[in-house]
Design an enzyme around this catalytic site. Sequence first.
Site, PDB file in Angstrom:
ATOM      1  N   GLU A  77     -10.613  28.811-121.337  1.00  0.00           N
ATOM      2  CA  GLU A  77     -10.182  27.941-120.238  1.00  0.00           C
ATOM      3  C   GLU A  77     -10.320  28.634-118.890  1.00  0.00           C
ATOM      4  O   GLU A  77      -9.868  29.769-118.702  1.00  0.00           O
ATOM      5  CB  GLU A  77      -8.728  27.500-120.399  1.00  0.00           C
ATOM      6  CG  GLU A  77      -8.279  26.630-119.215  1.00  0.00           C
ATOM      7  CD  GLU A  77      -6.787  26.350-119.158  1.00  0.00           C
ATOM      8  OE1 GLU A  77      -6.358  25.663-118.216  1.00  0.00           O
ATOM      9  OE2 GLU A  77      -6.059  26.806-120.054  1.00  0.00           O
ATOM     10  N   ASP A 145       1.936  41.115-114.780  1.00  0.00           N
ATOM     11  CA  ASP A 145       1.975  40.678-113.384  1.00  0.00           C
ATOM     12  C   ASP A 145       3.159  41.364-112.702  1.00  0.00           C
ATOM     13  O   ASP A 145       4.300  41.234-113.160  1.00  0.00           O
ATOM     14  CB  ASP A 145       2.125  39.152-113.327  1.00  0.00           C
ATOM     15  CG  ASP A 145       2.113  38.612-111.903  1.00  0.00           C
ATOM     16  OD1 ASP A 145       1.875  39.388-110.956  1.00  0.00           O
ATOM     17  OD2 ASP A 145       2.357  37.395-111.727  1.00  0.00           O
ATOM     18  N   ILE A 146       2.894  42.116-111.649  1.00  0.00           N
ATOM     19  CA  ILE A 146       3.947  42.820-110.921  1.00  0.00           C
ATOM     20  C   ILE A 146       3.879  42.404-109.457  1.00  0.00           C
ATOM     21  O   ILE A 146       2.833  42.529-108.821  1.00  0.00           O
ATOM     22  CB  ILE A 146       3.801  44.352-111.051  1.00  0.00           C
ATOM     23  CG1 ILE A 146       3.646  44.745-112.513  1.00  0.00           C
ATOM     24  CG2 ILE A 146       5.000  45.058-110.427  1.00  0.00           C
ATOM     25  CD1 ILE A 146       3.312  46.204-112.737  1.00  0.00           C
ATOM     26  N   ASP A 147       4.994  41.900-108.934  1.00  0.00           N
ATOM     27  CA  ASP A 147       5.055  41.342-107.587  1.00  0.00           C
ATOM     28  C   ASP A 147       6.055  42.133-106.759  1.00  0.00           C
ATOM     29  O   ASP A 147       7.196  42.332-107.178  1.00  0.00           O
ATOM     30  CB  ASP A 147       5.479  39.867-107.664  1.00  0.00           C
ATOM     31  CG  ASP A 147       5.211  39.118-106.373  1.00  0.00           C
ATOM     32  OD1 ASP A 147       5.361  39.715-105.300  1.00  0.00           O
ATOM     33  OD2 ASP A 147       4.859  37.929-106.452  1.00  0.00           O
ATOM     34  N   CYS A 157      11.609  48.038 -95.298  1.00  0.00           N
ATOM     35  CA  CYS A 157      10.537  47.917 -94.302  1.00  0.00           C
ATOM     36  C   CYS A 157       9.996  46.494 -94.248  1.00  0.00           C
ATOM     37  O   CYS A 157       9.563  46.022 -93.190  1.00  0.00           O
ATOM     38  CB  CYS A 157       9.416  48.892 -94.637  1.00  0.00           C
ATOM     39  SG  CYS A 157       8.828  48.755 -96.352  1.00  0.00           S
ATOM     40  N   CYS A 158       9.986  45.816 -95.389  1.00  0.00           N
ATOM     41  CA  CYS A 158       9.417  44.468 -95.490  1.00  0.00           C
ATOM     42  C   CYS A 158      10.278  43.621 -96.413  1.00  0.00           C
ATOM     43  O   CYS A 158      11.172  44.125 -97.102  1.00  0.00           O
ATOM     44  CB  CYS A 158       7.996  44.511 -96.061  1.00  0.00           C
ATOM     45  SG  CYS A 158       6.833  45.559 -95.168  1.00  0.00           S
ATOM     46  N   ARG A 199       0.477  40.572-102.478  1.00  0.00           N
ATOM     47  CA  ARG A 199       1.729  41.308-102.618  1.00  0.00           C
ATOM     48  C   ARG A 199       1.970  41.905-104.001  1.00  0.00           C
ATOM     49  O   ARG A 199       3.101  42.217-104.353  1.00  0.00           O
ATOM     50  CB  ARG A 199       2.898  40.374-102.273  1.00  0.00           C
ATOM     51  CG  ARG A 199       2.985  39.156-103.187  1.00  0.00           C
ATOM     52  CD  ARG A 199       3.936  38.114-102.655  1.00  0.00           C
ATOM     53  NE  ARG A 199       4.055  36.981-103.555  1.00  0.00           N
ATOM     54  CZ  ARG A 199       4.618  35.821-103.216  1.00  0.00           C
ATOM     55  NH1 ARG A 199       5.115  35.667-102.009  1.00  0.00           N
ATOM     56  NH2 ARG A 199       4.694  34.834-104.078  1.00  0.00           N
ATOM     57  N   HIS A 202      -2.178  42.852-110.868  1.00  0.00           N
ATOM     58  CA  HIS A 202      -2.324  42.254-112.190  1.00  0.00           C
ATOM     59  C   HIS A 202      -3.005  43.255-113.103  1.00  0.00           C
ATOM     60  O   HIS A 202      -3.862  44.032-112.666  1.00  0.00           O
ATOM     61  CB  HIS A 202      -3.179  40.977-112.133  1.00  0.00           C
ATOM     62  CG  HIS A 202      -2.598  39.903-111.281  1.00  0.00           C
ATOM     63  ND1 HIS A 202      -3.370  38.935-110.665  1.00  0.00           N
ATOM     64  CD2 HIS A 202      -1.317  39.647-110.915  1.00  0.00           C
ATOM     65  CE1 HIS A 202      -2.582  38.118-109.974  1.00  0.00           C
ATOM     66  NE2 HIS A 202      -1.339  38.529-110.120  1.00  0.00           N
ATOM     67  N   ASP A 350       6.986  40.672-114.554  1.00  0.00           N
ATOM     68  CA  ASP A 350       7.259  39.262-114.836  1.00  0.00           C
ATOM     69  C   ASP A 350       7.057  39.098-116.338  1.00  0.00           C
ATOM     70  O   ASP A 350       5.929  38.910-116.818  1.00  0.00           O
ATOM     71  CB  ASP A 350       6.303  38.366-114.045  1.00  0.00           C
ATOM     72  CG  ASP A 350       6.616  36.885-114.217  1.00  0.00           C
ATOM     73  OD1 ASP A 350       7.247  36.527-115.231  1.00  0.00           O
ATOM     74  OD2 ASP A 350       6.227  36.087-113.341  1.00  0.00           O
ATOM     75  N   LEU A 360      -1.780  31.427-117.427  1.00  0.00           N
ATOM     76  CA  LEU A 360      -2.951  31.611-116.573  1.00  0.00           C
ATOM     77  C   LEU A 360      -2.759  32.822-115.667  1.00  0.00           C
ATOM     78  O   LEU A 360      -1.644  33.136-115.262  1.00  0.00           O
ATOM     79  CB  LEU A 360      -3.185  30.378-115.704  1.00  0.00           C
ATOM     80  CG  LEU A 360      -3.472  29.056-116.419  1.00  0.00           C
ATOM     81  CD1 LEU A 360      -3.515  27.912-115.413  1.00  0.00           C
ATOM     82  CD2 LEU A 360      -4.771  29.125-117.193  1.00  0.00           C
TER      83      LEU A 360
END
Length: 459
Positions: A77, A145-147, A157-158, A199, A202, A350, A360
């Site tokens: 897919e 997945d790391i955000d 700082c952000c 940000r 993967h 995640d 996905l």
Amino acid sequence: MTMEEVDSGRDAMEIDGCEPEGQEKMRENAVPDGFNANYLKVYYGKLFPHSDLFKWMSYGNDGKHPACDQSYIGRREFSFTLADDIYLRFQSFNSVHEMENSIKEKCPFKIDIGPVYSVDPTKRHAYAQSGDNVFTPVERELVFDIDITDYDDVRYCCSGADVCLDCWPLMTVAIKVIDTALRDDFGFNHILWVYSGRRGVHCWVCDGRARRLSNEQRAAIADYFRVYKGNENSQKKVSLVGPALHPFLVRSYTEVLKDFFEEKLLPGQKLFSTEERYKKILEIIPDESITSELRGKWQENRRSSISKEDINAIRWEQLKHMLQSGKQKAQGLRRCVEEIVFSYTYPRLDMEVSKHMNHLLKAPFCVHPKTGRVCVPIDPKSCEEFDPTSVPTLSKLLEELNMGGFRADADDEWERTSLGKSVKFFRLSFLQPLLKSCKEEIESAYNAKLQLSKNSLSW
């Protein structure tokens, strides 16, 4: 960007043979910053590595060997996100030309990759009407997945989607910890790390046995990495139980986390510079007498001569001394130092992305519509050198094409742009070793099948 702005930028964006000298040449070929479908059409037409993506997703099954599964790639897919958040799920392609033509025609703002299904996903409705539940995922890379937004409680700082060079090293640490464990503890070899374009990062684990893991096995691997279990409402986000740490955690702490916390995160984020910040750290310590003593000591010397550059290191050493002195050993507080370091530095995954085969994940070399940055691969061996602010952008790549002039032969145009380094790394360090392994696996399985057939005949 409005349509008027897009139209006004077309002349500057157009790739032509005009090559004026010096600054005039740069102005002539300048492309306005931003992201729009016209830029994207040029990118998909001249720079996107369609054939490499197709070869990767084929895993050697696009060859002529009799053991190749010719239906394999057609059961994968692909999902396209078009302008105005129009989603096209369950796309599939049987050839690189079919895939390339569809991408160029539809010009997706994002390309996501899903699992390999038991049947062609475009024909799923026909199978559903038969009454048999035959449409099911059968293969998929193990993904992570790391955000960095999940680290907002430990970076000052952000916040949100913003990233800078002070907080990005949190992603570098995550890559080092996870990559080492995947290779050393699980024996995986074919691992691809990709910048998400904004940000996060993967991870794609592409070994055959990783792709064939069940959901239960994926959940078990994800749980192996599960140390950070907190949320914004919980004071203690990490609990290291047992008389001794797991060898994986010991290695992560001694080889990566401890030094990063003390040398980079502590001074970079100024974790002890204000009461509001060190209060979060003190809340991790369960002994009120210790936290009261430390708090009192730090409040007293707020106006002392200690320089702001030193105060974070000094207070950290004071905290460590209090927790690791001999009299605290019996109280089980010595582990608190490690828990603080893990709370602030350990990878925050995640988990749901890794647990389920049908999740996905964005394809490498997509362009992030918010930043215009390309989702380029990251070399885990030198990930500390990766700078998300210097990643090739859509406008920069078009400028570089303009500078080179028009070429009738559009093959490998990426070689004369800043994208070239990333495509070469993907091809040489990841794709070629992977395909070599896949072909060996296909050949081995074929020979084993032949031998089994011969044995049965001789019997």
